[in-house]
Motif scaffolding. Structure first.
Motif, PDB file in Angstrom:
ATOM      1  N   VAL A  48       1.734  -1.220 -25.012  1.00  0.00           N
ATOM      2  CA  VAL A  48       1.188  -1.339 -23.661  1.00  0.00           C
ATOM      3  C   VAL A  48       2.107  -2.190 -22.785  1.00  0.00           C
ATOM      4  CG1 VAL A  48      -1.212  -0.889 -24.235  1.00  0.00           C
ATOM      5  CG2 VAL A  48      -0.326  -3.215 -24.471  1.00  0.00           C
ATOM      6  N   VAL A  49       3.407  -2.158 -23.087  1.00  0.00           N
ATOM      7  CA  VAL A  49       4.414  -2.849 -22.285  1.00  0.00           C
ATOM      8  C   VAL A  49       5.371  -1.807 -21.722  1.00  0.00           C
ATOM      9  CG1 VAL A  49       6.355  -4.471 -22.316  1.00  0.00           C
ATOM     10  CG2 VAL A  49       4.257  -5.004 -23.581  1.00  0.00           C
ATOM     11  N   SER A  50       5.627  -1.862 -20.427  1.00  0.00           N
ATOM     12  CA  SER A  50       6.587  -0.981 -19.775  1.00  0.00           C
ATOM     13  C   SER A  50       7.810  -1.793 -19.364  1.00  0.00           C
ATOM     14  CB  SER A  50       5.950  -0.289 -18.574  1.00  0.00           C
ATOM     15  OG  SER A  50       4.950   0.621 -19.009  1.00  0.00           O
ATOM     16  N   PHE A  51       8.889  -1.087 -18.942  1.00  0.00           N
ATOM     17  CA  PHE A  51      10.163  -1.776 -18.737  1.00  0.00           C
ATOM     18  C   PHE A  51      10.910  -1.289 -17.497  1.00  0.00           C
ATOM     19  CE2 PHE A  51       9.361  -2.041 -23.260  1.00  0.00           C
ATOM     20  CZ  PHE A  51       9.744  -3.335 -23.587  1.00  0.00           C
ATOM     21  N   GLY A  72       5.148   3.563 -20.061  1.00  0.00           N
ATOM     22  CA  GLY A  72       4.734   4.204 -21.284  1.00  0.00           C
ATOM     23  C   GLY A  72       5.815   5.140 -21.774  1.00  0.00           C
ATOM     24  N   GLU A  73       5.466   6.411 -21.976  1.00  0.00           N
ATOM     25  CA  GLU A  73       6.435   7.404 -22.441  1.00  0.00           C
ATOM     26  C   GLU A  73       7.212   8.040 -21.292  1.00  0.00           C
ATOM     27  OE1 GLU A  73       5.077   9.577 -26.283  1.00  0.00           O
ATOM     28  OE2 GLU A  73       3.306   9.529 -24.964  1.00  0.00           O
ATOM     29  N   LYS A  74       6.830   7.745 -20.062  1.00  0.00           N
ATOM     30  CA  LYS A  74       7.517   8.325 -18.913  1.00  0.00           C
ATOM     31  C   LYS A  74       8.764   7.526 -18.572  1.00  0.00           C
ATOM     32  CE  LYS A  74       3.440  10.339 -16.703  1.00  0.00           C
ATOM     33  NZ  LYS A  74       2.656  10.430 -15.444  1.00  0.00           N
ATOM     34  N   SER A  75       9.892   8.221 -18.380  1.00  0.00           N
ATOM     35  CA  SER A  75      11.145   7.590 -18.004  1.00  0.00           C
ATOM     36  C   SER A  75      11.535   8.080 -16.610  1.00  0.00           C
ATOM     37  CB  SER A  75      12.239   7.944 -19.019  1.00  0.00           C
ATOM     38  OG  SER A  75      13.435   7.262 -18.733  1.00  0.00           O
ATOM     39  N   LEU A  76      11.626   7.144 -15.651  1.00  0.00           N
ATOM     40  CA  LEU A  76      11.826   7.500 -14.246  1.00  0.00           C
ATOM     41  C   LEU A  76      13.118   6.891 -13.713  1.00  0.00           C
ATOM     42  CD1 LEU A  76       8.178   6.563 -13.360  1.00  0.00           C
ATOM     43  CD2 LEU A  76       9.026   8.885 -13.635  1.00  0.00           C
ATOM     44  N   PRO A  77      14.108   7.725 -13.370  1.00  0.00           N
ATOM     45  CA  PRO A  77      15.370   7.208 -12.832  1.00  0.00           C
ATOM     46  C   PRO A  77      15.152   6.460 -11.522  1.00  0.00           C
ATOM     47  CG  PRO A  77      15.572   9.518 -13.470  1.00  0.00           C
ATOM     48  CD  PRO A  77      14.116   9.184 -13.492  1.00  0.00           C
ATOM     49  N   GLN A  78      15.836   5.343 -11.384  1.00  0.00           N
ATOM     50  CA  GLN A  78      15.811   4.538 -10.167  1.00  0.00           C
ATOM     51  C   GLN A  78      17.245   4.373  -9.659  1.00  0.00           C
ATOM     52  OE1 GLN A  78      12.381   2.548  -9.412  1.00  0.00           O
ATOM     53  NE2 GLN A  78      12.086   4.561 -10.334  1.00  0.00           N
ATOM     54  N   GLN A  79      17.367   3.899  -8.441  1.00  0.00           N
ATOM     55  CA  GLN A  79      18.688   3.691  -7.857  1.00  0.00           C
ATOM     56  C   GLN A  79      18.918   2.205  -7.614  1.00  0.00           C
ATOM     57  OE1 GLN A  79      21.236   5.930  -7.227  1.00  0.00           O
ATOM     58  NE2 GLN A  79      22.391   4.059  -6.813  1.00  0.00           N
ATOM     59  N   GLY A 135      -8.630   4.086  -9.749  1.00  0.00           N
ATOM     60  CA  GLY A 135      -8.002   4.007  -8.434  1.00  0.00           C
ATOM     61  C   GLY A 135      -7.456   2.646  -8.061  1.00  0.00           C
ATOM     62  N   ALA A 136      -7.581   1.659  -8.943  1.00  0.00           N
ATOM     63  CA  ALA A 136      -7.122   0.306  -8.624  1.00  0.00           C
ATOM     64  C   ALA A 136      -5.613   0.184  -8.805  1.00  0.00           C
ATOM     65  CB  ALA A 136      -7.829  -0.711  -9.514  1.00  0.00           C
ATOM     66  N   ARG A 137      -5.026  -0.713  -8.032  1.00  0.00           N
ATOM     67  CA  ARG A 137      -3.612  -1.052  -8.175  1.00  0.00           C
ATOM     68  C   ARG A 137      -3.524  -2.400  -8.898  1.00  0.00           C
ATOM     69  NH1 ARG A 137      -0.169   1.872  -4.984  1.00  0.00           N
ATOM     70  NH2 ARG A 137       1.357   0.183  -4.930  1.00  0.00           N
ATOM     71  N   LEU A 138      -2.659  -2.455  -9.910  1.00  0.00           N
ATOM     72  CA  LEU A 138      -2.489  -3.684 -10.668  1.00  0.00           C
ATOM     73  C   LEU A 138      -1.273  -4.482 -10.224  1.00  0.00           C
ATOM     74  CD1 LEU A 138      -3.355  -2.469 -14.286  1.00  0.00           C
ATOM     75  CD2 LEU A 138      -4.867  -3.368 -12.507  1.00  0.00           C
ATOM     76  N   GLY A 139      -0.560  -3.977  -9.227  1.00  0.00           N
ATOM     77  CA  GLY A 139       0.592  -4.713  -8.714  1.00  0.00           C
ATOM     78  C   GLY A 139       1.823  -4.578  -9.573  1.00  0.00           C
ATOM     79  N   THR A 140       1.929  -3.500 -10.389  1.00  0.00           N
ATOM     80  CA  THR A 140       3.094  -3.302 -11.235  1.00  0.00           C
ATOM     81  C   THR A 140       3.931  -2.125 -10.708  1.00  0.00           C
ATOM     82  OG1 THR A 140       2.365  -1.614 -12.829  1.00  0.00           O
ATOM     83  CG2 THR A 140       1.556  -3.895 -13.152  1.00  0.00           C
ATOM     84  N   PRO A 141       5.174  -1.987 -11.171  1.00  0.00           N
ATOM     85  CA  PRO A 141       6.004  -0.852 -10.730  1.00  0.00           C
ATOM     86  C   PRO A 141       5.443   0.507 -11.118  1.00  0.00           C
ATOM     87  CG  PRO A 141       7.376  -2.595 -11.657  1.00  0.00           C
ATOM     88  CD  PRO A 141       5.949  -2.963 -11.958  1.00  0.00           C
ATOM     89  N   CYS A 142       4.449   0.542 -12.011  1.00  0.00           N
ATOM     90  CA  CYS A 142       3.857   1.819 -12.421  1.00  0.00           C
ATOM     91  C   CYS A 142       2.678   2.224 -11.548  1.00  0.00           C
ATOM     92  CB  CYS A 142       3.428   1.760 -13.883  1.00  0.00           C
ATOM     93  SG  CYS A 142       4.803   1.433 -15.034  1.00  0.00           S
ATOM     94  N   ASP A 143       2.332   1.414 -10.552  1.00  0.00           N
ATOM     95  CA  ASP A 143       1.219   1.748  -9.656  1.00  0.00           C
ATOM     96  C   ASP A 143       1.391   3.076  -8.964  1.00  0.00           C
ATOM     97  OD1 ASP A 143      -0.545  -0.340 -10.023  1.00  0.00           O
ATOM     98  OD2 ASP A 143       0.141  -1.515  -8.314  1.00  0.00           O
ATOM     99  N   ASP A 144       2.638   3.435  -8.619  1.00  0.00           N
ATOM    100  CA  ASP A 144       2.887   4.630  -7.822  1.00  0.00           C
ATOM    101  C   ASP A 144       3.473   5.780  -8.634  1.00  0.00           C
ATOM    102  OD1 ASP A 144       2.188   3.659  -5.058  1.00  0.00           O
ATOM    103  OD2 ASP A 144       3.651   2.130  -5.632  1.00  0.00           O
TER     104      ASP A 144
END
Length: 266
Positions: free
Chosen positions: A105-108, A123-130, A256-265
């Motif tokens: 339950v830790v993301s990076f 989680g298991e999702k890997s999302l490219p960032q710039q 529907g709540a936002r936890l304030g983490t980069p995974c919110d969106d």
């Protein structure tokens, strides 16, 4: 013993805070800003990684480029990697007990060694960032405001009866650790109950409505139970640490709540 990290939204607005580099009046403050990395998702969202250095303990933030929210991060924050608690995204391939932390339950946020690529893992999702160029990142951060994490409570106990009704107890974090909130109901339909904490000791807690018609007894050793007037319903304890994705994704408290983490969106 696995540490079961958990976070719950506070009802009040998050407090404004100063960034780690303050007003950049001291050399060590400027060094903190110089070492800070920013990654963007191309949709107006930014994740900020402040690595642990001799000058600073490290930090993470997430925001829209104008307001950044502090992300409760793991202690280890390097120049290229920062981990944060994210119970909504489960990674079964991660270590369930590494130095007492359940990394499922830790993301990076991870950057390449040359800082040319950046990836957000939810989680298991890997999302490219710039990665944002250093000078552009500093300009962005200097113009932004910062606020504390909006999460002030954590799941403390989860119980259920033989009809599938759940009873979630949240406990305040830090200075608010004597505050509790109670939610009850079927999966996906739990509602907060107006209950007072009347007993807290080494054996457990007792919560009651003002008139005493409803009571929740959480016991460390004996079975817990729910009382409606004089009728008792025995409850089964459900381990919180093993059920965090269920608590956050299915129980209904955080829909529907936002936890304030980069995974919110994501």
């Amino acid at each position: 013993m696995v540490i079961a990290l958990g976070l719950v939204l506070a009802p009040q607005a998050a407090l404004a805070i100063d960034p780690p580099w303050g007003q950049e009046q001291k050399l060590r403050d400027r060094m903190v800003l110089e070492s800070t990395k920013v990654c963007a998702d191309g949709k107006g969202h930014y994740t900020v990684l402040v690595p642990r250095t001799p000058e600073h303990d490290g930090a993470m933030y997430y925001g829209d480029g104008k307001m950044f929210t502090q992300v409760p991060a793991l202690d280890y924050l390097s120049e290229t990697e920062g981990g944060f608690f994210e119970p909504r995204f489960f990674n079964p391939k991660s270590n369930e007990n590494f130095r007492g932390v359940d990394y499922r339950v830790v993301s990076f946020l991870k950057l390449s060694d040359d800082f040319k690529t950046c990836t957000l893992s939810c989680g298991e999702k890997s999302l490219p960032q710039q990665p944002v160029a250093a000078e552009q990142a500093k300009e962005l951060l200097r113009k932004s405001s910062f606020q504390a994490s909006p999460v002030k409570f954590q799941p403390y106990a989860l119980l259920r009866d033989d009809k599938g009704t759940y009873y979630l107890v949240e406990r305040g974090m830090g200075a608010d650790n004597k505050s509790f909130r109670i939610f009850t109901g079927q999966r996906g339909q739990v509602k907060q109950q107006k209950m007072l904490n009347v007993v807290t000791d080494s054996q457990g807690e007792i919560f009651s409505t003002q008139g005493g018609d409803l009571r929740l007894v959480v016991d460390r050793e004996e079975p817990s139970f729910w009382v409606v007037k004089s009728k008792r319903q025995k409850l089964r304890a459900v381990p919180v640490g093993e059920n965090l994705p269920f608590i956050y994704n299915e129980l209904g408290v955080y829909t529907g709540a936002r936890l304030g983490t980069p995974c919110d969106d994501v």
